[in-house]
Scaffold this motif. Structure first.
Motif, PDB file in Angstrom:
ATOM      1  N   GLY A  10       0.642  -1.162   0.228  1.00  0.00           N
ATOM      2  CA  GLY A  10       0.125  -0.029   0.324  1.00  0.00           C
ATOM      3  C   GLY A  10       0.947   1.160  -0.235  1.00  0.00           C
ATOM      4  O   GLY A  10       2.288   1.095   0.367  1.00  0.00           O
ATOM      5  N   THR A  11       0.350   2.204  -0.117  1.00  0.00           N
ATOM      6  CA  THR A  11       1.129   3.497  -0.619  1.00  0.00           C
ATOM      7  C   THR A  11       1.088   4.406   0.682  1.00  0.00           C
ATOM      8  O   THR A  11       1.994   5.347   0.271  1.00  0.00           O
ATOM      9  CB  THR A  11       0.416   4.905  -1.804  1.00  0.00           C
ATOM     10  N   GLY A  12       1.096   3.587   1.858  1.00  0.00           N
ATOM     11  CA  GLY A  12       1.254   4.234   2.694  1.00  0.00           C
ATOM     12  C   GLY A  12      -0.003   5.485   3.445  1.00  0.00           C
ATOM     13  O   GLY A  12      -0.130   6.254   4.306  1.00  0.00           O
ATOM     14  N   CYS A  13      -1.073   5.230   3.373  1.00  0.00           N
ATOM     15  CA  CYS A  13      -2.465   5.508   3.660  1.00  0.00           C
ATOM     16  C   CYS A  13      -2.414   5.150   4.827  1.00  0.00           C
ATOM     17  O   CYS A  13      -1.893   4.236   5.540  1.00  0.00           O
ATOM     18  CB  CYS A  13      -3.889   5.582   2.704  1.00  0.00           C
ATOM     19  N   LYS A  14      -3.891   5.657   5.743  1.00  0.00           N
ATOM     20  CA  LYS A  14      -4.127   5.358   7.148  1.00  0.00           C
ATOM     21  C   LYS A  14      -4.378   4.031   7.131  1.00  0.00           C
ATOM     22  O   LYS A  14      -3.860   3.254   8.199  1.00  0.00           O
ATOM     23  CB  LYS A  14      -5.177   6.250   7.504  1.00  0.00           C
ATOM     24  N   THR A  40       5.527   0.286  -1.046  1.00  0.00           N
ATOM     25  CA  THR A  40       5.211   1.429  -1.075  1.00  0.00           C
ATOM     26  C   THR A  40       5.167   1.336  -2.244  1.00  0.00           C
ATOM     27  O   THR A  40       4.409   2.203  -3.344  1.00  0.00           O
ATOM     28  CB  THR A  40       5.383   2.803  -0.235  1.00  0.00           C
ATOM     29  N   ASP A  41       5.996   0.686  -3.004  1.00  0.00           N
ATOM     30  CA  ASP A  41       6.041   1.011  -4.592  1.00  0.00           C
ATOM     31  C   ASP A  41       4.636   0.508  -5.139  1.00  0.00           C
ATOM     32  O   ASP A  41       4.803  -0.727  -5.750  1.00  0.00           O
ATOM     33  CB  ASP A  41       7.484   1.080  -4.822  1.00  0.00           C
ATOM     34  N   ALA A  46       1.860  -3.376  -8.001  1.00  0.00           N
ATOM     35  CA  ALA A  46       1.229  -3.957  -9.762  1.00  0.00           C
ATOM     36  C   ALA A  46       1.668  -4.768  -9.884  1.00  0.00           C
ATOM     37  O   ALA A  46       0.766  -5.665 -10.328  1.00  0.00           O
ATOM     38  CB  ALA A  46       0.822  -2.258 -10.754  1.00  0.00           C
ATOM     39  N   GLU A  47       3.580  -5.358  -9.723  1.00  0.00           N
ATOM     40  CA  GLU A  47       3.467  -6.088 -10.496  1.00  0.00           C
ATOM     41  C   GLU A  47       3.170  -7.602  -9.830  1.00  0.00           C
ATOM     42  O   GLU A  47       2.693  -8.888 -10.451  1.00  0.00           O
ATOM     43  CB  GLU A  47       5.207  -6.534 -10.048  1.00  0.00           C
ATOM     44  N   ARG A  48       2.480  -7.135  -9.069  1.00  0.00           N
ATOM     45  CA  ARG A  48       2.318  -9.076  -7.572  1.00  0.00           C
ATOM     46  C   ARG A  48       0.560  -8.878  -7.840  1.00  0.00           C
ATOM     47  O   ARG A  48       0.087  -9.379  -7.766  1.00  0.00           O
ATOM     48  CB  ARG A  48       2.108  -7.910  -5.794  1.00  0.00           C
ATOM     49  N   GLY A  49       0.189  -8.596  -9.169  1.00  0.00           N
ATOM     50  CA  GLY A  49      -1.421  -8.462  -9.271  1.00  0.00           C
ATOM     51  C   GLY A  49      -2.290  -7.833  -8.357  1.00  0.00           C
ATOM     52  O   GLY A  49      -3.702  -8.684  -8.623  1.00  0.00           O
ATOM     53  N   ALA A  55      -2.916  -4.238   0.753  1.00  0.00           N
ATOM     54  CA  ALA A  55      -2.810  -5.903   0.137  1.00  0.00           C
ATOM     55  C   ALA A  55      -2.477  -6.116   1.671  1.00  0.00           C
ATOM     56  O   ALA A  55      -0.892  -6.169   2.105  1.00  0.00           O
ATOM     57  CB  ALA A  55      -2.186  -6.293  -0.870  1.00  0.00           C
ATOM     58  N   LEU A  56      -2.653  -7.546   1.709  1.00  0.00           N
ATOM     59  CA  LEU A  56      -1.180  -8.322   3.227  1.00  0.00           C
ATOM     60  C   LEU A  56      -0.814  -9.883   2.377  1.00  0.00           C
ATOM     61  O   LEU A  56      -1.534 -10.723   2.120  1.00  0.00           O
ATOM     62  CB  LEU A  56      -2.271  -8.667   4.015  1.00  0.00           C
ATOM     63  N   VAL A  57       0.495  -9.552   1.725  1.00  0.00           N
ATOM     64  CA  VAL A  57       0.958 -10.893   1.647  1.00  0.00           C
ATOM     65  C   VAL A  57       1.886 -11.444   2.651  1.00  0.00           C
ATOM     66  O   VAL A  57       1.975 -11.286   3.347  1.00  0.00           O
ATOM     67  CB  VAL A  57       2.385 -10.787   0.052  1.00  0.00           C
ATOM     68  N   ILE A  58       1.265 -13.520   2.763  1.00  0.00           N
ATOM     69  CA  ILE A  58       1.571 -14.238   3.980  1.00  0.00           C
ATOM     70  C   ILE A  58       2.622 -14.648   2.840  1.00  0.00           C
ATOM     71  O   ILE A  58       2.360 -15.258   2.113  1.00  0.00           O
ATOM     72  CB  ILE A  58       0.868 -14.370   4.826  1.00  0.00           C
ATOM     73  N   ASN A  59       3.805 -14.982   2.886  1.00  0.00           N
ATOM     74  CA  ASN A  59       5.215 -15.777   2.453  1.00  0.00           C
ATOM     75  C   ASN A  59       4.300 -16.440   1.116  1.00  0.00           C
ATOM     76  O   ASN A  59       4.514 -16.971   0.709  1.00  0.00           O
ATOM     77  CB  ASN A  59       5.017 -16.547   3.366  1.00  0.00           C
TER      78      ASN A  59
END
Length: 81
Positions: A10-14, A40-41, A46-49, A55-59
């Motif tokens: 995420g871009t650093g929002c609340k 934050t990039d 976007a590369e992650r789809g 979004a939360l990515v675990i492993n």
């Protein structure tokens, strides 16, 4: 056993900051060792789809996007072996 990697995209929002805080709390509640990264990039996100942040990515697996799950909702997502 290697520690897990939890990424907040995420871009650093609340909402992104809240998701990171909730993820850290969930990890602490389970006494897990995990590295928490905040991506934050927009290009990397976007590369992650990922279309909706935060979004939360675990492993490397997308666990949630477009919402802020509570620590209680994140804990079962972390309980992987």
């Amino acid at each position: 056993m290697s520690s897990m990697i939890v990424e907040v995209l995420g871009t650093g929002c609340k909402k992104c900051q809240q998701l990171e805080a909730n993820a850290r709390e969930a990890i602490a509640n389970l006494n897990l060792e995990a590295e928490v990264l905040h991506i934050t990039d927009p290009m990397k996100i976007a590369e992650r789809g990922v279309m909706k942040t935060p979004a939360l990515v675990i492993n490397g697996q997308l666990a949630s996007q477009g919402k802020v799950p509570t620590p209680e909702q994140i804990q079962p997502l972390l309980a992987v072996d």
